[in-house]
Every structure is written in structure tokens, then in C-alpha cells.
Design a protein around this motif. Structure first.
Motif, PDB file in Angstrom:
ATOM      1  N   SER A 144       0.858  -1.186   0.000  1.00 29.75           N
ATOM      2  CA  SER A 144       0.000   0.000   0.000  1.00 29.75           C
ATOM      3  C   SER A 144       0.895   1.237   0.000  1.00 29.75           C
ATOM      4  O   SER A 144       2.083   1.180   0.375  1.00 29.75           O
ATOM      5  N   ASP A 145       0.338   2.353  -0.417  1.00 29.78           N
ATOM      6  CA  ASP A 145       1.097   3.607  -0.412  1.00 29.78           C
ATOM      7  C   ASP A 145       1.577   3.950   0.990  1.00 29.78           C
ATOM      8  O   ASP A 145       2.716   4.384   1.175  1.00 29.78           O
ATOM      9  N   ASP A 146       0.710   3.754   1.984  1.00 27.51           N
ATOM     10  CA  ASP A 146       1.082   4.068   3.367  1.00 27.51           C
ATOM     11  C   ASP A 146       2.241   3.205   3.848  1.00 27.51           C
ATOM     12  O   ASP A 146       3.182   3.705   4.476  1.00 27.51           O
ATOM     13  N   LEU A 147       2.175   1.894   3.565  1.00 25.76           N
ATOM     14  CA  LEU A 147       3.242   1.005   4.001  1.00 25.76           C
ATOM     15  C   LEU A 147       4.540   1.329   3.269  1.00 25.76           C
ATOM     16  O   LEU A 147       5.611   1.364   3.882  1.00 25.76           O
ATOM     17  N   LEU A 148       4.463   1.586   1.980  1.00 24.15           N
ATOM     18  CA  LEU A 148       5.663   1.935   1.219  1.00 24.15           C
ATOM     19  C   LEU A 148       6.303   3.201   1.763  1.00 24.15           C
ATOM     20  O   LEU A 148       7.524   3.259   1.952  1.00 24.15           O
ATOM     21  N   ASN A 149       5.504   4.212   2.050  1.00 18.89           N
ATOM     22  CA  ASN A 149       6.047   5.451   2.604  1.00 18.89           C
ATOM     23  C   ASN A 149       6.690   5.213   3.967  1.00 18.89           C
ATOM     24  O   ASN A 149       7.762   5.758   4.265  1.00 18.89           O
ATOM     25  N   HIS A 150       6.047   4.388   4.784  1.00 20.77           N
ATOM     26  CA  HIS A 150       6.613   4.061   6.103  1.00 20.77           C
ATOM     27  C   HIS A 150       7.948   3.323   5.957  1.00 20.77           C
ATOM     28  O   HIS A 150       8.922   3.645   6.650  1.00 20.77           O
ATOM     29  N   ARG A 162       9.996   3.367   3.395  1.00 15.46           N
ATOM     30  CA  ARG A 162      11.006   4.296   2.861  1.00 15.46           C
ATOM     31  C   ARG A 162      11.603   5.145   3.978  1.00 15.46           C
ATOM     32  O   ARG A 162      12.817   5.332   4.055  1.00 15.46           O
ATOM     33  N   LYS A 163      10.736   5.661   4.841  1.00 15.39           N
ATOM     34  CA  LYS A 163      11.199   6.489   5.961  1.00 15.39           C
ATOM     35  C   LYS A 163      12.089   5.665   6.894  1.00 15.39           C
ATOM     36  O   LYS A 163      13.161   6.116   7.305  1.00 15.39           O
ATOM     37  N   THR A 164      11.648   4.455   7.207  1.00 20.24           N
ATOM     38  CA  THR A 164      12.421   3.588   8.091  1.00 20.24           C
ATOM     39  C   THR A 164      13.764   3.226   7.472  1.00 20.24           C
ATOM     40  O   THR A 164      14.798   3.243   8.155  1.00 20.24           O
ATOM     41  N   ALA A 165      13.770   2.914   6.184  1.00 17.08           N
ATOM     42  CA  ALA A 165      15.018   2.574   5.496  1.00 17.08           C
ATOM     43  C   ALA A 165      16.005   3.730   5.557  1.00 17.08           C
ATOM     44  O   ALA A 165      17.201   3.529   5.810  1.00 17.08           O
ATOM     45  N   LYS A 166      15.496   4.927   5.348  1.00 12.88           N
ATOM     46  CA  LYS A 166      16.368   6.109   5.392  1.00 12.88           C
ATOM     47  C   LYS A 166      16.922   6.321   6.802  1.00 12.88           C
ATOM     48  O   LYS A 166      18.112   6.574   6.978  1.00 12.88           O
ATOM     49  N   GLU A 167      16.052   6.193   7.811  1.00 14.30           N
ATOM     50  CA  GLU A 167      16.484   6.378   9.203  1.00 14.30           C
ATOM     51  C   GLU A 167      17.494   5.324   9.633  1.00 14.30           C
ATOM     52  O   GLU A 167      18.426   5.615  10.390  1.00 14.30           O
ATOM     53  N   GLN A 168      17.316   4.091   9.169  1.00 20.62           N
ATOM     54  CA  GLN A 168      18.183   2.980   9.569  1.00 20.62           C
ATOM     55  C   GLN A 168      19.388   2.812   8.641  1.00 20.62           C
ATOM     56  O   GLN A 168      20.240   1.951   8.896  1.00 20.62           O
ATOM     57  N   HIS A 169      19.434   3.597   7.567  1.00 25.47           N
ATOM     58  CA  HIS A 169      20.538   3.525   6.594  1.00 25.47           C
ATOM     59  C   HIS A 169      20.672   2.122   5.990  1.00 25.47           C
ATOM     60  O   HIS A 169      21.774   1.569   5.915  1.00 25.47           O
ATOM     61  N   VAL A 170      19.527   1.566   5.594  1.00 27.92           N
ATOM     62  CA  VAL A 170      19.511   0.265   4.920  1.00 27.92           C
ATOM     63  C   VAL A 170      18.695   0.398   3.636  1.00 27.92           C
ATOM     64  O   VAL A 170      17.804   1.250   3.547  1.00 27.92           O
ATOM     65  N   PRO A 171      18.982  -0.432   2.649  1.00 23.69           N
ATOM     66  CA  PRO A 171      18.195  -0.382   1.416  1.00 23.69           C
ATOM     67  C   PRO A 171      16.733  -0.771   1.667  1.00 23.69           C
ATOM     68  O   PRO A 171      16.441  -1.676   2.460  1.00 23.69           O
ATOM     69  N   LEU A 195      14.269  -4.201   3.750  1.00 27.72           N
ATOM     70  CA  LEU A 195      13.101  -4.191   4.633  1.00 27.72           C
ATOM     71  C   LEU A 195      11.950  -4.981   4.020  1.00 27.72           C
ATOM     72  O   LEU A 195      11.266  -5.736   4.711  1.00 27.72           O
ATOM     73  N   VAL A 196      11.750  -4.822   2.720  1.00 30.16           N
ATOM     74  CA  VAL A 196      10.692  -5.569   2.041  1.00 30.16           C
ATOM     75  C   VAL A 196      11.006  -7.065   2.081  1.00 30.16           C
ATOM     76  O   VAL A 196      10.131  -7.887   2.365  1.00 30.16           O
ATOM     77  N   ALA A 197      12.252  -7.424   1.836  1.00 27.87           N
ATOM     78  CA  ALA A 197      12.646  -8.836   1.896  1.00 27.87           C
ATOM     79  C   ALA A 197      12.407  -9.398   3.296  1.00 27.87           C
ATOM     80  O   ALA A 197      11.953 -10.537   3.446  1.00 27.87           O
ATOM     81  N   GLY A 198      12.688  -8.616   4.313  1.00 27.74           N
ATOM     82  CA  GLY A 198      12.443  -9.048   5.686  1.00 27.74           C
ATOM     83  C   GLY A 198      10.963  -9.309   5.943  1.00 27.74           C
ATOM     84  O   GLY A 198      10.605 -10.290   6.600  1.00 27.74           O
ATOM     85  N   LEU A 199      10.113  -8.440   5.418  1.00 27.67           N
ATOM     86  CA  LEU A 199       8.667  -8.643   5.557  1.00 27.67           C
ATOM     87  C   LEU A 199       8.220  -9.928   4.881  1.00 27.67           C
ATOM     88  O   LEU A 199       7.419 -10.688   5.422  1.00 27.67           O
ATOM     89  N   VAL A 200       8.735 -10.158   3.685  1.00 27.40           N
ATOM     90  CA  VAL A 200       8.380 -11.366   2.941  1.00 27.40           C
ATOM     91  C   VAL A 200       8.837 -12.604   3.710  1.00 27.40           C
ATOM     92  O   VAL A 200       8.067 -13.559   3.892  1.00 27.40           O
ATOM     93  N   CYS A 201      10.071 -12.605   4.182  1.00 25.18           N
ATOM     94  CA  CYS A 201      10.595 -13.755   4.931  1.00 25.18           C
ATOM     95  C   CYS A 201       9.796 -13.997   6.202  1.00 25.18           C
ATOM     96  O   CYS A 201       9.439 -15.136   6.506  1.00 25.18           O
TER      97      CYS A 201
END
Length: 60
Positions: A12-18, A20-29, A33-39
Motif C-alpha cells: 500500500s502507499d502508506d506502508l511503502l512510505n513508512h 522508505r522512511k524507516t530505510a532512510k532512518e536505519q541507513h539500509v536499502p 526491509l521488504v525482503a524481511g517482511l516477505v521472509c
């Protein structure tokens, strides 16, 4: 059925935006994060459906 090494994920747009923000804050691609959710989702499904013939390589 032909197997593919790729997975397509719809967010969803909301989850993607969240994420993206988390990835930027944590300095990870973002894809990490998406791969982690899938796993996590696949592992949770496998735990709850032990009788299924569903198998996958562990993500860890």
C-alpha cells in the motif's frame, strides 16, 4: 509450474512510505526491509501450517 528466483510484492502507499522512511532512518536499502517482511510472512505461514507441503529456503 516454472520456478522463478524473483518475488513480486505489492505494498500500500502508506506502508511503502513508512518503509522508505524507516530505510532512510536505519541507513539500509528499502529492498532489505521488504525482503524481511516477505521472509517473516513466509516463516509465520509455515509455522501455522506445518501440515502443508509448502517449503522454502529459510531467509536467515
Amino acid at each position: 509450474m516454472k520456478r522463478s528466483p524473483q518475488v513480486r510484492v505489492t505494498l500500500s502507499d502508506d506502508l511503502l512510505n513508512h518503509l522508505r522512511k524507516t530505510a532512510k532512518e536505519q541507513h539500509v536499502p528499502l529492498r532489505w526491509l521488504v525482503a524481511g517482511l516477505v521472509c517473516d510472512t513466509l516463516e509465520a505461514r509455515a509455522e501455522h501450517h506445518n501440515d502443508d507441503h509448502f517449503q522454502f529456503a529459510h531467509c536467515s
